[in-house]
Scaffold this motif. Sequence first.
Motif, PDB file in Angstrom:
ATOM      1  N   SER A  73       0.938  -1.086  -0.039  1.00 42.71           N
ATOM      2  CA  SER A  73       0.008   0.086   0.110  1.00 42.71           C
ATOM      3  C   SER A  73       0.882   1.460   0.092  1.00 42.71           C
ATOM      4  CB  SER A  73      -1.061  -0.091   1.397  1.00 42.71           C
ATOM      5  OG  SER A  73      -1.738   1.044   1.189  1.00 42.71           O
ATOM      6  N   HIS A  77       1.004   4.238  -2.843  1.00 41.26           N
ATOM      7  CA  HIS A  77       0.933   5.755  -2.780  1.00 41.26           C
ATOM      8  C   HIS A  77       2.119   6.401  -3.102  1.00 41.26           C
ATOM      9  CE1 HIS A  77      -3.125   5.586  -0.935  1.00 41.26           C
ATOM     10  NE2 HIS A  77      -2.724   4.288  -0.384  1.00 41.26           N
ATOM     11  N   GLU A 746      -5.464   0.157 -10.103  1.00 48.47           N
ATOM     12  CA  GLU A 746      -5.572   1.237  -9.250  1.00 48.47           C
ATOM     13  C   GLU A 746      -6.533   1.195  -8.012  1.00 48.47           C
ATOM     14  OE1 GLU A 746      -5.438   6.095  -9.471  1.00 48.47           O
ATOM     15  OE2 GLU A 746      -6.243   4.869 -10.997  1.00 48.47           O
ATOM     16  N   GLN A 747      -7.702   0.639  -8.583  1.00 48.55           N
ATOM     17  CA  GLN A 747      -8.843   0.475  -7.529  1.00 48.55           C
ATOM     18  C   GLN A 747      -8.500  -0.774  -6.641  1.00 48.55           C
ATOM     19  OE1 GLN A 747     -12.405  -0.518 -10.145  1.00 48.55           O
ATOM     20  NE2 GLN A 747     -12.361   1.505 -10.843  1.00 48.55           N
ATOM     21  N   GLN A 750      -6.044   0.628  -3.985  1.00 48.95           N
ATOM     22  CA  GLN A 750      -6.586   1.594  -3.123  1.00 48.95           C
ATOM     23  C   GLN A 750      -7.433   0.807  -1.997  1.00 48.95           C
ATOM     24  OE1 GLN A 750      -6.451   4.634  -2.878  1.00 48.95           O
ATOM     25  NE2 GLN A 750      -6.203   5.972  -4.651  1.00 48.95           N
TER      26      GLN A 750
END
Length: 1738
Positions: A73, A77, A746-747, A750
């Motif tokens: 994660s 980012h 990307e989803q 996230q």
Amino acid sequence: MAVEGGKKSRRDRLKEIEEKAQNLWEENGVFRAESCEKPPEPGEKFFGNFPLPYMNGFLHLGHAFSLSKLEFSARFHRLRGANVLLPVGFHLTGMPIKSIGLSAIDISELQNPSNWLSYFPRVAVKELKAFGLGCDWRRSFITTDMNPYFDKFVRWQMRKLKSMGKIVKDVRYTIYSPLDGQPCADHDRATGEGVRPQEYTIIKMEVVAPFPPKLGVLKGKKVFLAAATLRPETFYGQTNAWVLPDGKYGAFEINETDVFILTQRAALNLAYQKYSRVPEKPSCLVEMTGYDLIGLPLKSPLALNQIVYALPMLTVLTDKGTGILTSVPSDAPDDYMALEDLKLKPAFREKYGVKDEWVMPFDIIPIIKIPEYGDKAAKRVVEDLKIKSQNEIEKLAEAKRLTYLKGLTEGKLLVGEFKERMVQEAKPLIRSRLLEAGDAIMYSEPEKQVVSRSGDECVVAFLDQWCITYGEAEWKKTAQECLSCINLYSDTTRHGFVHTLNWLNQWACSRSFGLGTRIPWDEEYLVEPLSDSTLYMAYYTIAHLLHNEDMYGSSNRTSAVRAEQMTDEVWDFIFCDGSYPQSSDITPSILNKMKQEFEYWYPFDLEVSGKDLIQNHTFCIYNHTALLPKKHWPSAFRCNGHLMLKSTKYANGAGNFISLRHAIDHYSADATRFALADISDGVDDAYFSFETANAAIIHLTKEIDWIDRMKDKDLGKDSSLRLGPPCTFSDRVFLNEINIAVKRTEQNYQGCMFREALKTGFYDLQAARDWYRISCGGTNAMNHDLVWRFIDVQTRLIAPICPHYAEHVWRELLEREGFAVNAGWPAADAPDLTLQSANKYLQVSIDSIRKLHDKQLSTSKKTNMGASATSLTEALIYVKEKYDGWKAECLRILQHDLNRDTLTSAQEDREIFEALKASSFGQDDDFSQKNCMEFLKFKKEKAVALGVQALDLKLPFGEIEVLEQNLDLIKKQIHGLEEVQVLSAINAADIARAGPHARLLEKNPPSPGSPTTVFLTRKLVAKGDNILLEIKILLEIEAEVREWWEEKGVFVNADQSPDNPHYPNDELGDDRKKWFENYLFGGLSRRAFLISKLECCAAYHRLRDDNVPWQIKASGAEELPEKIINLLVGDPPVFPTVWRAAYSTDAMRLSLACSCDGDDSPRILFNTANSAIRKLTKEMSWISEQLAYMAAAADSSSFVRRIRRDGPPSTFADKVFANEINIAVHNSDNYYRACMFQEALISGFLQLQAARDSYRISCGPHGMNHDLVLRYIDVHTRLIAPICPHYAEYVWREYLKKEGFVVIKSGWPAADAPDLILQSANKYLQDLIELMRELEKKFRALNDGKYDVTEAETKAVGLIYVKEEIDGWEGKCLRILQDNFDSETNTFSAQDEDMLDALISYIYGDFTIRQDIDYRQTEQLCMSFLKLKKDEALNFGADALELKLPFGEIEVLQENLDLIKREIGLHEVKVQVFSGTTGLEDFTLDSPPSPGSDFYEKMEHSAPGVWELKRRLQLSEKVLTPSSRPPSELLYQKKMEHPFKLLFQEKTEHSDPGEQESNDDQSPDKILAPLYRPPYELLFQGSFKKAKRTASAEDKWLLVNLQSTKKFSSHPINQDTWANEAVSKIISTNFIFWQAYDDSNEVKKICRFYNLVYTPVVLIIDPINGENMRSWYGMVQPERLLEDLLVPFLENSPKDHHHPGEESSQPQPEESEYDSVGDKTDEEDEELQWALEASMKA
């Protein structure tokens, strides 16, 4: 994975890449995080945490599993541009324990706590760096008072909580370690994390005196059976007590008067709860077993029975409760069933000494009434479930589940003081009454077993402790408010938090000793491990400003801030919005910087951990809400399941773990990270997959190799990639798939769905790339920009999971600036879901077409005796793009009535059906209730799954357009399809194209999204040894061809109309069959033989378009009836049914043609007919294959292009083959004219086939010439047409696609004049090769089949010496003969004696000869040579006297060096002109070579052949005697004695000795002729098992060739298949190739194991599980091998075949262990091992 062949293993390549990337990141401070003065906007920063790992040992994969979620994660980012802080600290508070992996010496050194504190954290940092953790290591710290800064931080936190009234001192039940002498919190436990105390009520069941002898010592005491229960309200219905007969019990003193009988375990718990005469030490007066307790009379509180007895029960547990149970059979199914067993089974009572009066009088006492079950709930449920015995444990558990909770929540009490009250209300009241009366006590024990890190089993103690008041109403309300705003990613996790908040109450925060921070106001105690780690996340924000990059805080005196300066006022200022600490002497800039750091990074954005730490996170919520402002409350927690190994959770102390260091060493960091990402994203427990980690190594290194290859195809290096913008359907689909991958990945990142991110960002993207490559037809057809777009995107998408790999690709292969880890998230257009649907439609359509194609082929095989007689070569795809009729109306109704929110219809299906039935649509032919209901159900399900668009009348794209854009792809994907057409199912003309197959459209009508395919067939020849099938094929072909002829009137007499054949059946009638029966079936008389001759003659002239007279006669034809002669002139004879069924017409015609061309009596050999069948069918098969490969070669990406040459014939082999075709045409023409049909068959069929085979061998790996192959097929078809017209016609029309008919007016093939010199040169070459081969065989046999016995690898080299012109006395002899030869009269003008005198004079006048040869010997030698050459001249003309051959020998040999090397098995061949010496020091030639002289063998006699082919010269063994000295000499590697005095030269090439393997099977009788030399350069040297292991390690398929020592088909597979350049290149790159012969035990064992029918056979073996993936018997042509066997296995490796992400609970054994076991097994063990491996599918 070992390092093999001098090359680093794939894993080691990854480790090198990782080390380089880690050094690069550290040198550039990539992961150092700094705050900004301006507060971050949403998404601008990311602060993530991982619970402080407890440093009692090495980090393991369980740590890495949870930590990887945070790492992935954080890297995501960072990649998208956020400012990321990821710190890691280390928890040392608590009790040290022995760690797995430490030696005794290490443990002794770590007995000092300070050493322990300094050792493991430093090791952990190294391991996490090796893991690639993107951590800001400046902020790392350890807990305990060894770190003075953190010690100050915890003391402030505890004082703050106490000042708020949230820490109090209280007495409470606590899990306690007797060995440690203090409470055992979760982090102090080896097992039992999260286990809490379980409260029971112990009922005192008094033993009635007198006591039995065993209890005699208890006389004078009050003795009780102590029964623990959770349901004291049920005691009214007691009928007895239960004990375990074999259980161990004791009588323990509770106080001065009372004695409890219970288990030792329960007594120990009671001792720590102040129920023991000696505190914390059970006092046992007597030990006993359950047998001693059976029959004890008891007086039990509340029981309606005055006296009850202790009885045996076999399911009593002694590790739970007290080991004593009360029996309430009215409400407890176990009690009811056990009591019933005792009542109904006298033998059972007798076994345990139970008296009837203890059991029989006691009936069920109703005490509670439960809705549905009445007042005897246990009996009711037992009867409903049909339980017959107390041993039916599972059924009894179900019965308890049904009654227990329902009785507690819905039951009503029927007896006692609280009668008519609900059980739930009465239960606490009854318990209070019992406690007040002294009839019961409270008892507590751990819910499950808890073992401390010190190794002892914990108990529950009643202690006075400092506690944090979790659960206090107002605080709990605030915590619930905080929880409601936290993102937990999972409903299961949220339920866990809610549950913990509900039960969590006061928590003991103190302990007596260990490591940690002292309670500030009571320094006798330390803060327990969980209470000092609830706010550490805030400490990260300022740790780097305090520690000066020292995790231990030991730089206290040199740091800008000293620990003692961190006062409570300072902490309040930094974290709690407190006022500026005016009294602090810390530099204001530093104070403000610390404040800025905290305010910038807080709140933390994510905390990641295992699900077992939900309780810890709840503590975190409580402390944050108490100490920090609301704006700093936590944002998110993500919990995962436990990582499992062998069905057990990873744990350091249990030994069932793999350390992080071991995983990195064994698999590499990126492969380990890859495997961790591929584990479940939920909170369920998951297994670490060793197979996935191994597969990741292959995936990543193969991708690196592929990208590297793409670099070579970039502009300026290799322009094979297609330039320009993406334009094709495949381009648009691939670009769209890239966009989809970007958005979905990307989803997933996230949402912390990392397995899904790996799937969408790697697996799916790889699959899209592979499909794109297939769709384009190969790598070279892919679009340049799209390929590099894919590489760029994939590198970024995988970077969070495999950052080292991504960094390597980014900087080394893409040659980009900066770092991949912060390169930015790739931009992408919005996904085109319509285009994705179109591609999915295409793929599904191709798959369904393939399945239908295979099914029809399979059906064809079954109906044709095991093989296919037809080929499905054309596909008609019928599409219906829009619903019409009743289905369209049905969809309109659904669209109108559909609720868009619930996706349900307002009308019932029957209502819709009735409405349609009443309308005009109800009259449609296919409308019925069944069809309508099925369609409605189907469409409603689709609407629920896909949305309202599923109800559209047509798809959102044009189906016909999509299919037509991909016709080439469809043909490539379905083997055998030559033509594909897309047609409309609503167009009558299109439907007519299907002919009789149109009925399939009625049976399976197409609909939108579901096209229907119709296949059109063409007959083929099946390979194999099924003679009956081959006959059937020929008969079908002949019938079809005769239909063609009859339909077109091919043989109608020119003088008659087409409707009136010249052989009307009414004219011949039944006489025709009778006549043929008499003349053909009856012994094949001369007349029948003449019929075939006459027909062949007429057919030949018909082919040439000659004017054929209908009265044509041949010798003996006058004996035939005129009708029959005319019939045969017009039509090939039709043989009787019996013969045609047995052999086929063309086979019989060919057999008759072979019979005789002379005056001898004709004979037909039926084995010739059988041979004819085989030759015809095999030739058809070969032609079909060649034409198919030529069609495939038109695709530049096809592998078969490598084995076909375009352009005009240019090589020596091309010229020879073209010349042989010309010779066949001329000779066949002459033979047909002379009615010599046997010779015509030999020259036009058999010899032409032989020339074709020789040409194929000569071409070798370079491939045959495309035009020559077509020329051969055309000529061959015409030359055989007069003899086998059906066969020729079928090939002409079906294969060659020619117009008209071959049997009439197709014309005799044109041909140039034969070049007899070229033919002679070829014969010279073939003879030379044959003689070299024979010598090679003899040499090997004499040398025991081995060149050398040393370990060095040796390679044979051939040195050929040529002397093109005869000189010396032999030359003089020939010139004398030439001068005296008259070529016109073919005579010599001079006598032999005169010519001999001239020759002798020349010799003695010009030569000095050796002294041991006298004149008489010279005269004899010269006369012998003179007579020999004179005889040759008389037989063959003046050419026999030429001094040199009519062609250049050196030129011929030089053009064919590759052929000689392949045929003889040589490594190198050189051709040199003989100049009197070989140049070899150790050897000399006794006599020179001569032009065209025979090779090696001594010949006593001349054996000349036809001179046009080759002349032979015999020379002397000595200088002046006839010799067989060859024009060539082989040059081998080792000097050895040999009778032929070969030249030897040592030429040794050394290789790695470790790679050499001895081969015991290579005995002399097993060595094939050099013509069929095995492909040693490709073969794996070693056993089958070692080959399989190597293939598995290298992730390659195992290609196995088992050869026969007896069947000839084993030889050409070596010569033709393995020698093919394309085949050998693919094998060497992608396969491990193992070959052996069937007379070895190893091969026999393999044949038995795989049920192989015969050899030779080729197999492809899955090296992982031993499965036979594909096999092929007999000779396998290289083209077929490439297409059918090898190419399908190139796209996926064995580990790809075992699906990515597939997990196994069976870890793979270490390679070294596997090898050592395998080497020691005998044959039986090894065979068993194979069986086990083959049975275990991955």
